[in-house]
Design a protein around this motif. Structure first.
Motif, mmCIF file in Angstrom:
data_model
loop_
_atom_site.group_PDB
_atom_site.id
_atom_site.type_symbol
_atom_site.label_atom_id
_atom_site.label_comp_id
_atom_site.label_asym_id
_atom_site.label_seq_id
_atom_site.Cartn_x
_atom_site.Cartn_y
_atom_site.Cartn_z
ATOM 1 N N GLN A 181 0.809 -1.210 0.000
ATOM 2 C CA GLN A 181 0.000 0.000 0.000
ATOM 3 C C GLN A 181 0.852 1.274 0.000
ATOM 4 O OE1 GLN A 181 -3.361 0.003 -0.302
ATOM 5 N NE2 GLN A 181 -3.181 -2.214 -0.505
ATOM 6 N N ARG A 182 2.168 1.126 0.104
ATOM 7 C CA ARG A 182 3.034 2.308 0.125
ATOM 8 C C ARG A 182 2.955 3.048 -1.205
ATOM 9 N NH1 ARG A 182 9.147 1.772 2.217
ATOM 10 N NH2 ARG A 182 7.953 1.260 4.086
ATOM 11 N N MET A 183 2.896 4.362 -1.145
ATOM 12 C CA MET A 183 2.746 5.178 -2.343
ATOM 13 C C MET A 183 4.106 5.450 -2.992
ATOM 14 S SD MET A 183 -0.465 5.323 -2.249
ATOM 15 C CE MET A 183 -0.766 6.378 -3.649
ATOM 16 N N ILE A 184 4.106 5.472 -4.320
ATOM 17 C CA ILE A 184 5.314 5.703 -5.116
ATOM 18 C C ILE A 184 5.078 6.899 -6.017
ATOM 19 C CG2 ILE A 184 6.820 4.751 -6.908
ATOM 20 C CD1 ILE A 184 6.135 1.979 -5.827
ATOM 21 N N ALA A 185 6.037 7.819 -6.039
ATOM 22 C CA ALA A 185 5.967 8.964 -6.944
ATOM 23 C C ALA A 185 6.736 8.644 -8.213
ATOM 24 C CB ALA A 185 6.549 10.211 -6.270
ATOM 25 N N GLY A 186 6.261 9.170 -9.330
ATOM 26 C CA GLY A 186 6.918 8.908 -10.600
ATOM 27 C C GLY A 186 6.728 10.042 -11.581
ATOM 28 N N LEU A 187 7.542 10.047 -12.614
ATOM 29 C CA LEU A 187 7.486 11.049 -13.670
ATOM 30 C C LEU A 187 7.504 10.351 -15.017
ATOM 31 C CD1 LEU A 187 10.092 13.556 -12.188
ATOM 32 C CD2 LEU A 187 7.637 13.979 -12.371
ATOM 33 N N ILE A 188 6.728 10.878 -15.962
ATOM 34 C CA ILE A 188 6.717 10.385 -17.336
ATOM 35 C C ILE A 188 6.965 11.569 -18.263
ATOM 36 C CG2 ILE A 188 5.381 9.267 -19.151
ATOM 37 C CD1 ILE A 188 3.798 7.803 -17.036
ATOM 38 N N TYR A 189 7.967 11.447 -19.097
ATOM 39 C CA TYR A 189 8.289 12.491 -20.073
ATOM 40 C C TYR A 189 8.135 11.920 -21.484
ATOM 41 C CZ TYR A 189 10.520 15.424 -16.458
ATOM 42 O OH TYR A 189 10.785 16.196 -15.355
ATOM 43 N N ILE A 190 7.659 12.744 -22.402
ATOM 44 C CA ILE A 190 7.695 12.401 -23.823
ATOM 45 C C ILE A 190 9.046 12.876 -24.351
ATOM 46 C CG2 ILE A 190 6.603 12.690 -26.066
ATOM 47 C CD1 ILE A 190 3.991 13.314 -24.633
ATOM 48 N N ASP A 191 9.894 11.935 -24.756
ATOM 49 C CA ASP A 191 11.275 12.270 -25.120
ATOM 50 C C ASP A 191 11.360 13.244 -26.291
ATOM 51 O OD1 ASP A 191 12.196 10.456 -23.198
ATOM 52 O OD2 ASP A 191 12.040 8.795 -24.611
ATOM 53 N N ASN A 192 10.650 12.913 -27.342
ATOM 54 C CA ASN A 192 10.806 13.630 -28.609
ATOM 55 C C ASN A 192 9.535 14.383 -28.987
ATOM 56 O OD1 ASN A 192 9.399 11.257 -28.929
ATOM 57 N ND2 ASN A 192 10.347 10.698 -30.876
ATOM 58 N N TYR A 193 8.977 15.121 -28.039
ATOM 59 C CA TYR A 193 7.703 15.800 -28.259
ATOM 60 C C TYR A 193 7.774 16.742 -29.465
ATOM 61 C CZ TYR A 193 3.606 18.715 -27.353
ATOM 62 O OH TYR A 193 2.416 19.402 -27.481
ATOM 63 N N ASP A 194 8.781 17.596 -29.500
ATOM 64 C CA ASP A 194 8.870 18.584 -30.587
ATOM 65 C C ASP A 194 9.034 17.915 -31.939
ATOM 66 O OD1 ASP A 194 8.643 20.677 -28.787
ATOM 67 O OD2 ASP A 194 10.814 20.806 -28.464
ATOM 68 N N GLU A 195 9.895 16.891 -32.016
ATOM 69 C CA GLU A 195 10.112 16.212 -33.287
ATOM 70 C C GLU A 195 8.846 15.515 -33.772
ATOM 71 O OE1 GLU A 195 12.023 16.102 -30.727
ATOM 72 O OE2 GLU A 195 14.050 16.679 -31.333
ATOM 73 N N VAL A 196 8.086 14.896 -32.854
ATOM 74 C CA VAL A 196 6.856 14.205 -33.233
ATOM 75 C C VAL A 196 5.811 15.203 -33.725
ATOM 76 C CG1 VAL A 196 4.946 12.804 -32.367
ATOM 77 C CG2 VAL A 196 7.276 12.264 -31.700
ATOM 78 N N MET A 197 5.707 16.327 -33.023
ATOM 79 C CA MET A 197 4.723 17.335 -33.434
ATOM 80 C C MET A 197 5.059 17.919 -34.814
ATOM 81 S SD MET A 197 2.373 17.465 -31.142
ATOM 82 C CE MET A 197 2.614 15.716 -30.853
ATOM 83 N N GLU A 198 6.342 18.056 -35.087
ATOM 84 C CA GLU A 198 6.752 18.593 -36.380
ATOM 85 C C GLU A 198 6.500 17.615 -37.520
ATOM 86 O OE1 GLU A 198 10.814 19.618 -35.954
ATOM 87 O OE2 GLU A 198 10.443 21.357 -34.662
ATOM 88 N N SER A 199 6.413 16.326 -37.180
ATOM 89 C CA SER A 199 6.243 15.317 -38.221
ATOM 90 C C SER A 199 4.789 15.038 -38.567
ATOM 91 C CB SER A 199 6.917 14.020 -37.779
ATOM 92 O OG SER A 199 6.209 13.432 -36.699
ATOM 93 N N VAL A 200 3.861 15.768 -37.977
ATOM 94 C CA VAL A 200 2.441 15.550 -38.245
ATOM 95 C C VAL A 200 1.796 16.880 -38.607
ATOM 96 C CG1 VAL A 200 1.649 15.911 -35.867
ATOM 97 C CG2 VAL A 200 0.378 14.378 -37.361
#
Length: 683
Positions: free
Chosen positions: A203-222
């Motif tokens: 039941q112990r709580m865990i903190a975490g982070l999620i980043y999109i590595d290549n956000y700018d490159e993906v947005m530019e490709s669409v």
């Protein structure tokens, strides 16, 4: 015949029995005082004392045997009660000899261990974990351990008791004369306690982070009208994945998410090896590039704040390793998931410019700069050192390069620079010389490695107050700490490529001598296998810059030609190579030639030219150690394999070292690692 000794009383009982004697002494003293006052009174007192002595002495000697008999009877009754209590004690309790043979057991132990009409005589026959090897020995008089028995958990206390002073005619224990001690075994059922502990831990709580590595490159490709839809689909994937395990997701920025989940939930997503990494890659609405994620989690911490700090460290490490992976940090170490694919190189050089400006600001504040690469320098390490040397000199700072072993691959360039009058005599230093030159106003720059133990002089890192790191290898959990500047780009082809970019921004109109341009160009050429491996747009741009600075391509190519002995050794190693599982080439390179580690790397590259080989591993013995060179093209991540063997590197170019010379043992470990990773789906 031996004279029978009388029974003696001790302690408080002896003092109690001696009270008449103490009272007699007091009365005699009082009688003397009365004689001094009145002789008649003193005489009467003397008569009284004599009568008292006669009565007290008679009672003492007459009743002494009766009192002792009553004491013995009480002791026997108490011993019986004690035995009954121990026999009927609810806690399983037994007494065993050194070899594990049980001498005595109480009813609770009997009830627990009964498996049939026949009672086992040895403890380890009932509970295999309780063998004589775990009994307390030496200075240890007791120990605690936990065992499982009949689907229950028990905490067992083993206490060693010396046999000195025990009678050979002990009623309960028939103890052999040659035994020195016995072991008291007590067991406590902790099944429910362990269940509560596990539940609390889950039941112990865990903190975490999620980043999109290549956000700018993906947005530019669409297309612009589809960008919001792409972001919504990625958000949905992340929210659904975390929501399915009862976690919480909070979007902090356009490409960053904060998550909170229970440890029980973490175990579930760890079992499927963070399938979210692959699910997000499958999101495609016309985008030319797939989105990749980096995940960082902080585990097993005392506070939520510390868990978040661990998560920050983990996400930074995931990004430094190229992204597309999950990194879990806890108090025991770091665990990696994913990271099987190479990160796409960025075309922008903004980061290179920013790092170059920061490096310049640090260098100008110091009197001298010491530069070093990894041990047994290769052309990439040596070339990067020469590039940083030129940057420091252009900023009018004294610079030295630390190199202990000059390998055959760098000797031509090393000799030319060392003999040239254009360079000072102390441009190259050994580790011992560098420590003598070092001052408090010295900056240390490390290139082509981010592991402190791999540098030419680890002691220099401990003394330095200002350290910078430029490297193209993936970071591991063991990195150079407290670096004021860390420029680690795993997607770069080589450290020389990174340094060549930095040189273009470090100073205006920098002049690079042709021999230094040759060093940098050679480093790029070797690490890319003549621009056939891990090359991008920026690789060719860096090569073009060095060509404009005077790099002689023909000269560099001639420099790395093999002599006949090396060529024959390489051919022999390839001829005797073993193909394991029809896809992995394993070879042994002879160590009796000059620069066997360089030859091993070349052999590993050559083995990849064989059809059907996905990865190659070449081992060689050098200076009392075994060096492993691992290479692949695109299907196998040899960096993960090297990390499991204690090394590291790139996805398709890695290595490891072993502190012994038993190559067959290393080959066996390598094969077991490959088998394990294939079974777990990591290859």
């Amino acid at each position: 015949m031996k004279k029978k000794k009388g029974m003696r009383l001790k302690g408080q009982l002896r003092m109690y029995m001696n009270w008449p004697l103490i009272m007699t002494i007091l009365l005699v003293a009082m009688n003397l005082w009365l004689y001094m006052i009145d002789k008649k009174a003193g005489f009467m007192m003397s008569v009284f004392i004599l009568v008292y002595l006669a009565i007290a002495g008679g009672l003492y000697f007459y009743n002494r045997s009766l009192i002792l008999a009553d004491l013995i009877q009480f002791s026997a009754q108490y011993k019986g009660i004690e035995h009954t209590l121990l026999k009927e004690l609810a806690v399983p309790y037994a007494i065993a000899l050194e070899d594990g043979r049980i001498l005595w057991r109480n009813d609770a132990f009997d009830a627990l261990m009964t498996q049939g009409p026949r009672k086992e005589k040895y403890l380890n026959k009932m509970i295999p974990d309780l063998h004589p090897g775990v009994f307390p020995k030496g200075d240890l008089d007791h120990s605690l351990m936990e065992v499982a028995y009949k689907d229950r958990d028990y905490q067992v206390e083993l206490r060693r008791v010396s046999l000195q002073g025990f009678s050979q005619k002990e009623e309960l224990l028939q103890i052999p004369e040659d035994e020195e001690f016995f072991v008291a075994v007590s067991m406590q059922d902790v099944t429910e306690l362990n269940a509560y502990i596990r539940e609390n831990e889950d039941q112990r709580m865990i903190a975490g982070l999620i980043y999109i590595d290549n956000y700018d490159e993906v947005m530019e490709s669409v297309e612009e009208v589809r960008q919001s839809l792409l972001v919504a689909l990625i958000d949905r994937k992340i929210n659904k994945y975390i929501g399915d395990v009862d976690g919480i997701v909070k979007k902090m920025e356009k490409d960053k998410y904060f998550i909170v989940l229970k440890k029980e939930s973490y175990k579930k997503i760890a079992e499927d090896k963070f399938s979210l990494l692959e699910e997000v890659k499958q999101v495609n609405i016309g985008n030319a590039r797939s989105a990749t994620l980096s995940i960082g989690l902080g585990l097993n911490t005392a506070t939520y704040a510390l868990s978040y700090q661990y998560a920050r460290v983990a996400i930074d490490l995931a990004l430094a390793r190229g992204g597309d992976q999950a990194v879990i940090k806890d108090c025991n170490g770091i665990t990696y998931f994913g990271g099987k694919k190479e990160q796409t190189a960025k075309n922008t050089r903004v980061k290179a410019r920013v790092k170059a400006e920061a490096l310049r600001e640090f260098i100008v504040t110091k009197d001298q700069v010491m530069i070093m690469g990894h041990k047994i320098a290769d052309p990439d390490s040596f070339g990067a050192c020469m590039g940083i040397y030129r940057a420091a000199v252009s900023l009018e700072k004294k610079a030295h390069i630390i190199i202990n072993t000059v390998t055959e691959s760098v000797r031509p360039l090393y000799d030319e620079i060392a003999e040239s009058p254009a360079y000072e005599d102390d441009i190259f230093l050994t580790s011992d010389q560098a420590l003598d030159y070092f001052t408090d106003n010295t900056m240390v720059v490390v290139v082509d490695t981010n592991k402190p133990q791999m540098t030419e002089c680890p002691e220099l890192l401990r003394r330095s107050r200002m350290t910078a790191v430029l490297d193209h290898h993936r970071q591991s959990s063991n990195v150079i700490e407290n670096a004021v500047l860390s420029y680690v780009e795993p997607y770069s082809s080589s450290s020389c490529e990174m340094v060549a970019e930095v040189l273009q921004y470090i100073a205006d109109d920098i002049k690079i001598p042709s021999v230094e341009a040759d060093c940098l160009y050679a480093g790029i050429m070797i690490d890319t296998r003549n621009f056939m491996n891990r090359t991008g747009v920026r690789t060719f741009e860096a090569a073009a810059f060095l060509r404009r600075c005077g790099a002689d391509i023909t000269r560099v190519r001639k420099m790395f030609r093999d002599d006949m002995a090396s060529y024959r050794a390489k051919a022999e190693a390839m001829r005797r190579a073993e193909v394991y599982r029809k896809e992995y080439a394993i070879a042994e390179c002879p160590g009796d030639i000059e620069s066997p580690t360089v030859l091993a790397a070349q052999t590993a590259n050559e083995l990849l030219d064989i059809s059907g080989i996905k990865a190659s591993f070449v081992l060689t013995v050098y200076e009392g150690k075994i060096y492993l060179s691992a290479r692949s093209i695109d299907e196998v991540n040899v960096q993960i394999i090297a990390e499991k063997l204690g090394g590291g590197g790139h996805i398709n170019s890695a290595g490891a070292q072993f502190d012994h010379t038993n190559i067959q043992e290393v080959i066996t470990i390598l094969k077991e690692t490959i088998d394990e990773m294939i079974e777990e789906g990591d290859i």
